[in-house]
Design a protein around this motif. Structure first.
Motif, short mmCIF file in Angstrom:
data_model
loop_
_atom_site.label_atom_id
_atom_site.label_comp_id
_atom_site.label_asym_id
_atom_site.label_seq_id
_atom_site.Cartn_x
_atom_site.Cartn_y
_atom_site.Cartn_z
N ALA A 210 0.82 -1.21 0.00
CA ALA A 210 0.00 0.00 0.00
C ALA A 210 0.86 1.26 0.00
O ALA A 210 0.45 2.30 -0.52
CB ALA A 210 -0.92 0.00 1.22
N ARG A 211 2.07 1.18 0.57
CA ARG A 211 2.97 2.33 0.63
C ARG A 211 3.97 2.36 -0.51
O ARG A 211 4.82 3.26 -0.56
CB ARG A 211 3.72 2.31 1.97
CG ARG A 211 2.86 2.62 3.18
CD ARG A 211 3.56 2.20 4.46
NE ARG A 211 2.90 2.69 5.65
CZ ARG A 211 1.80 2.15 6.17
NH1 ARG A 211 1.24 1.10 5.58
NH2 ARG A 211 1.25 2.65 7.26
N THR A 212 3.92 1.38 -1.40
CA THR A 212 4.93 1.26 -2.46
C THR A 212 4.24 1.16 -3.81
O THR A 212 3.90 0.06 -4.27
CB THR A 212 5.81 0.02 -2.21
OG1 THR A 212 6.24 -0.01 -0.85
CG2 THR A 212 7.01 0.01 -3.13
N PRO A 213 4.01 2.25 -4.48
CA PRO A 213 3.33 2.22 -5.78
C PRO A 213 4.07 1.31 -6.77
O PRO A 213 5.30 1.31 -6.84
CB PRO A 213 3.38 3.68 -6.24
CG PRO A 213 3.50 4.47 -4.97
CD PRO A 213 4.33 3.61 -4.05
N GLY A 214 3.31 0.53 -7.50
CA GLY A 214 3.90 -0.35 -8.51
C GLY A 214 4.24 -1.73 -8.01
O GLY A 214 4.47 -2.64 -8.81
N LEU A 215 4.31 -1.93 -6.70
CA LEU A 215 4.63 -3.25 -6.15
C LEU A 215 3.37 -4.10 -6.09
O LEU A 215 2.35 -3.69 -5.55
CB LEU A 215 5.23 -3.11 -4.75
CG LEU A 215 5.58 -4.42 -4.04
CD1 LEU A 215 6.69 -5.17 -4.77
CD2 LEU A 215 5.97 -4.16 -2.59
N ARG A 216 3.46 -5.30 -6.66
CA ARG A 216 2.35 -6.25 -6.59
C ARG A 216 2.71 -7.39 -5.64
O ARG A 216 3.90 -7.69 -5.46
CB ARG A 216 2.03 -6.83 -7.98
CG ARG A 216 1.43 -5.81 -8.94
CD ARG A 216 1.25 -6.40 -10.32
NE ARG A 216 0.65 -5.45 -11.24
CZ ARG A 216 -0.62 -5.44 -11.62
NH1 ARG A 216 -1.45 -6.37 -11.13
NH2 ARG A 216 -1.08 -4.54 -12.46
N LEU A 217 1.69 -8.03 -5.09
CA LEU A 217 1.88 -9.16 -4.18
C LEU A 217 1.17 -10.39 -4.71
O LEU A 217 0.06 -10.30 -5.23
CB LEU A 217 1.31 -8.85 -2.79
CG LEU A 217 2.03 -7.86 -1.89
CD1 LEU A 217 1.27 -7.73 -0.58
CD2 LEU A 217 3.46 -8.30 -1.64
N LEU A 218 1.83 -11.53 -4.56
CA LEU A 218 1.22 -12.83 -4.83
C LEU A 218 1.32 -13.64 -3.54
O LEU A 218 2.42 -13.91 -3.05
CB LEU A 218 1.94 -13.54 -5.98
CG LEU A 218 1.53 -14.99 -6.27
CD1 LEU A 218 0.03 -15.11 -6.50
CD2 LEU A 218 2.31 -15.52 -7.47
N ILE A 219 0.16 -14.00 -2.98
CA ILE A 219 0.11 -14.71 -1.70
C ILE A 219 -0.47 -16.09 -1.96
O ILE A 219 -1.63 -16.22 -2.36
CB ILE A 219 -0.76 -13.94 -0.69
CG1 ILE A 219 -0.14 -12.55 -0.43
CG2 ILE A 219 -0.89 -14.72 0.61
CD1 ILE A 219 -1.06 -11.62 0.34
#
Length: 367
Positions: A210-219
């Motif tokens: 949420a604080r890092t634009p452009g970063l995606r997460l795969l959980i």
């Protein structure tokens, strides 16, 4: 013997060991076989289901005693809390010559997600005395067992093992996994694999994204925290950038889709997920990982350690760094599955691999 055969670290470790142990094996699951159990059966290993309905289903105990007595096994090896408690009692009643237990999940204040109350500890210690030896998957777990009152002479350390070749990076697998999950090929993706429980601190990763634009997460994984985590991931600051893949038996494909692996748990018993990520050529950002903590830093140069107090901003900055694939480090090769299986085989036949002492078995193991 294991509590169940759903997706989980201990369950997959058991399945991996079965392919490398140099003796005939059978598997008993207290609950049901599931997908992993069917896969084990497909490899030619018998899987017995006890159909246990809960922790206090005492009717399972005589069924378990009959199974062990009829099988005339030379060794019973238990994994996970419920299987260790019931399995040690049943194996002793059935007259099994050697009773081994592996402790995978003993944390500070919890074991497999349950609080380590006085009653839990007392039951564990009482049944531990019925076995021959308890295997800790790391020195960290061995220290916790000693703190619980298990005598040091009854503990040996045999780490979890890894088949590094199974996680080797494959660009085609990366492309297919990203396509299937709807992740753009040019996206920078951090991810993690494991049970969705509070101790894994997955909410910290969502806050970092949420604080890092452009970063995606795969959980990848499932568990009681999933609904809460999905609500956090729906917040406007991160919406559309978090993918929940659910439980999976294909960890290699998940790792192929990532650019960096994240392991924010402040308390671990081994840290197998980090090793698997390193075997896939991924840089990793982690907090607790006993598998690496006792090794020289040069054995895993691309595994960045953040302190437990590090917040979302620090995690976001660490995960946003773009490094590409990295060489598989020496740390991975220290835990080759063939070597760990060989240590267990020696233990089955009377050896104590971490101390050099031996204890003769009362009868040979069927081969």
């Amino acid at each position: 013997m294991i509590t169940g055969l759903e997706h989980g670290g201990a369950e997959h470790q058991l399945a991996l060991l079965l392919r490398h142990l140099p003796m005939e094996c059978e598997v008993a699951t207290l609950t049901h076989a599931g997908v992993l159990g069917e896969r084990i059966r497909g490899g030619g290993v018998p899987v017995h289901e006890l159909g246990m309905r809960g922790n206090r289903d005492l009717a399972a105990l005589p069924r378990l005693v009959r199974l062990i007595r009829d099988g005339r096994y030379g060794v019973v090896h238990t994994h996970l809390y419920r299987a260790c408690v019931y399995g040690r009692v049943a194996a002793r009643l059935a007259g099994t010559p050697r009773i081994i237990a592996t402790e995978h999940s003993l944390g500070d204040g919890h074991i497999e997600g349950r609080r380590t109350t006085r009653a839990v500890r007392a039951l564990y210690r009482a049944t531990e005395r019925l076995g021959t030896v308890t295997v800790a998957v790391s020195p960290t777990v061995a220290a916790r067992l000693r703190a619980w009152g298990v005598p040091p002479g009854r503990i040996t350390v045999i780490p979890n093992g890894i088949d590094a070749a199974a996680f080797a990076f494959d660009p085609a697998r990366r492309a297919e996994t990203r396509r299937r999950l709807g992740i753009p090929m040019d996206a920078h993706v951090a991810g993690t694999v494991g049970r969705l429980v509070p101790t894994k601190r997955i909410d910290l990763l969502i806050g970092a994204a949420a604080r890092t634009p452009g970063l995606r997460l795969l959980i990848a994984g499932d568990g009681p925290e999933r609904a809460r985590l999905e609500r956090l991931a729906a917040a406007p600051a991160v919406a559309g950038r978090v993918v929940f893949a659910g439980g999976t038996g294909d960890v290699a494909s998940v790792l192929a889709a990532l650019d960096v692996y994240a392991a924010p748990s402040a308390q671990e018993t081994f840290g197998l997920g980090v090793l698997e990520a390193l075997a896939a050529g991924l840089p990793a950002v982690r907090t607790a990982c006993p598998a690496l903590d006792d090794l020289p830093p040069d054995d895993a140069p691309h595994a960045t350690r953040l302190p437990a107090a590090a917040g979302p901003d620090a995690w976001g900055a660490a995960l946003a760094r773009r490094t590409g694939r990295v060489p598989v480090p020496a740390a991975v090769h220290r835990y080759a599955i063939a070597e760990q299986a060989a240590k267990l085989a020696r233990l089955y036949t009377g050896g104590m691999p971490s101390t050099g002492r031996t204890r003769p078995a009362r009868e040979s193991i069927p081969t």
